[in-house]
Design a protein around this motif. Structure first.
Motif, short mmCIF file in Angstrom:
data_model
loop_
_atom_site.label_atom_id
_atom_site.label_comp_id
_atom_site.label_asym_id
_atom_site.label_seq_id
_atom_site.Cartn_x
_atom_site.Cartn_y
_atom_site.Cartn_z
N UNK A 82 0.84 -1.20 0.00
CA UNK A 82 0.00 0.00 0.00
C UNK A 82 0.87 1.25 0.00
N UNK A 83 0.55 2.19 -0.90
CA UNK A 83 1.32 3.42 -1.02
C UNK A 83 0.37 4.61 -1.10
N UNK A 84 0.92 5.79 -0.98
CA UNK A 84 0.15 7.02 -1.15
C UNK A 84 0.83 7.86 -2.22
N UNK A 85 0.01 8.39 -3.13
CA UNK A 85 0.52 9.28 -4.18
C UNK A 85 -0.02 10.68 -3.96
N UNK A 86 0.87 11.65 -3.98
CA UNK A 86 0.46 13.04 -3.84
C UNK A 86 0.90 13.81 -5.09
N UNK A 87 0.05 14.73 -5.52
CA UNK A 87 0.27 15.54 -6.71
C UNK A 87 0.23 17.00 -6.26
N UNK A 88 1.28 17.75 -6.55
CA UNK A 88 1.35 19.11 -6.02
C UNK A 88 2.18 20.01 -6.94
N UNK A 89 2.02 21.31 -6.75
CA UNK A 89 2.76 22.30 -7.51
C UNK A 89 3.36 23.32 -6.56
#
Length: 279
Positions: A82-89
């Motif tokens: 299990x992993x977490x993906x974060x998308x940011x600028x």
């Protein structure tokens, strides 16, 4: 002190030092970096979960990165974990940067848990091309786990029964053959160029020289070759590769990707394979 080993060197590392290894890969076009992929490692705190670690990571980035903006956070998997993906600028030196970061806990974690991050960076924004490239890179990742029983590869001769799958990597064509006998009728020279093999269960196979005195696929130079079972911890299964298949050909009933997916699922339910072996 303890010896710390790298790929090409070793150093004596004091106990109070922490390993925060980075591996950086980049794509340049016309002298401009258009995509960078970084693999980093960072220690987690005792009792951390992947959620608490990512929550703290986002909080730290909000404080440290100018104009930080979290666009998305979602759950995904990396090599079954299990992993977490974060998308940011955020803004770096006056220019916008778009990053995606997938964080997973190392399966080797003991008393000192370790987070592994896969970070993709694009100037301004991710294009569809780099969105796909990043997803492929993360999907291809395999995590090191505690050593289990050593995998023993075995050769599969012409008498081995069951479907054999041959994937031509360059054009995405997957051939299904009725068995080793049919496979051996094909020119071996065709099988050395960007080709992957899979057994009846979708387990990976590799082509190696045949054992002494064992008849195999006869090459022009006189050597004999056979397909051998492969360690599934180091080679992806056919089920994991179906997204690469553009055309399916061969056995009736296995002429479409959905047919092959359904077949592999049924085999997995009724006849679980031994690791890496064809059935």
């Amino acid at each position: 002190m303890s010896e710390y080993r790298m790929n090409d060197a070793a150093i004596e590392l004091p106990a109070h030092f922490t390993d925060k290894t980075f591996h950086i890969f980049s794509v340049d076009r016309a002298g401009v970096g258009v995509f960078t992929f970084v693999v980093s490692r960072a220690p987690m705190e005792a009792g951390d979960t992947i959620d608490t670690f990512v929550k703290r990571l986002v909080s730290e980035m909000r404080k440290a990165l100018p104009h930080f903006e979290l666009k998305l956070q979602r759950t995904r998997e990396v090599d079954g974990e299990t992993a977490r993906e974060i998308d940011y600028r955020w803004i770096s030196d006056g220019a916008p940067l778009h990053q995606r970061q997938t964080v997973v806990m190392s399966p080797l974690a003991g008393d000192k848990p370790l987070a592994i991050s896969f970070i993709g960076t694009c100037p301004k924004a991710f294009s569809p091309e780099w969105t796909e490239e990043y997803a492929k890179l993360v999907d291809s990742a395999t995590l090191r786990r505690k050593d289990g029983p050593a995998f023993v590869s075995r050769p599969l001769d012409e008498s081995t029964v069951g479907v054999v799958f041959v994937l031509h990597e360059l054009n995405g064509t997957l051939y299904s053959l009725s068995g080793m006998t049919e496979l051996f009728r094909h020119n071996i020279a065709e099988m050395f160029r960007d080709v992957s093999f899979y057994g009846a269960t979708g387990a990976p196979l590799v082509m190696h020289p045949a054992p002494d005195a064992q008849k195999g696929w006869h090459a022009p130079d006189g050597r004999e070759f056979l397909l051998w079972t492969a360690d599934p911890r180091q080679h992806r299964s056919l089920s994991d590769r179906l997204s690469s298949v553009k055309v399916a050909r061969g056995i009736t009933g296995l002429s479409a990707v959905d047919d092959i997916r359904a077949y592999l699922s049924s085999v997995a339910e009724t006849l679980p394979p031994s690791r890496g072996e064809s059935t």
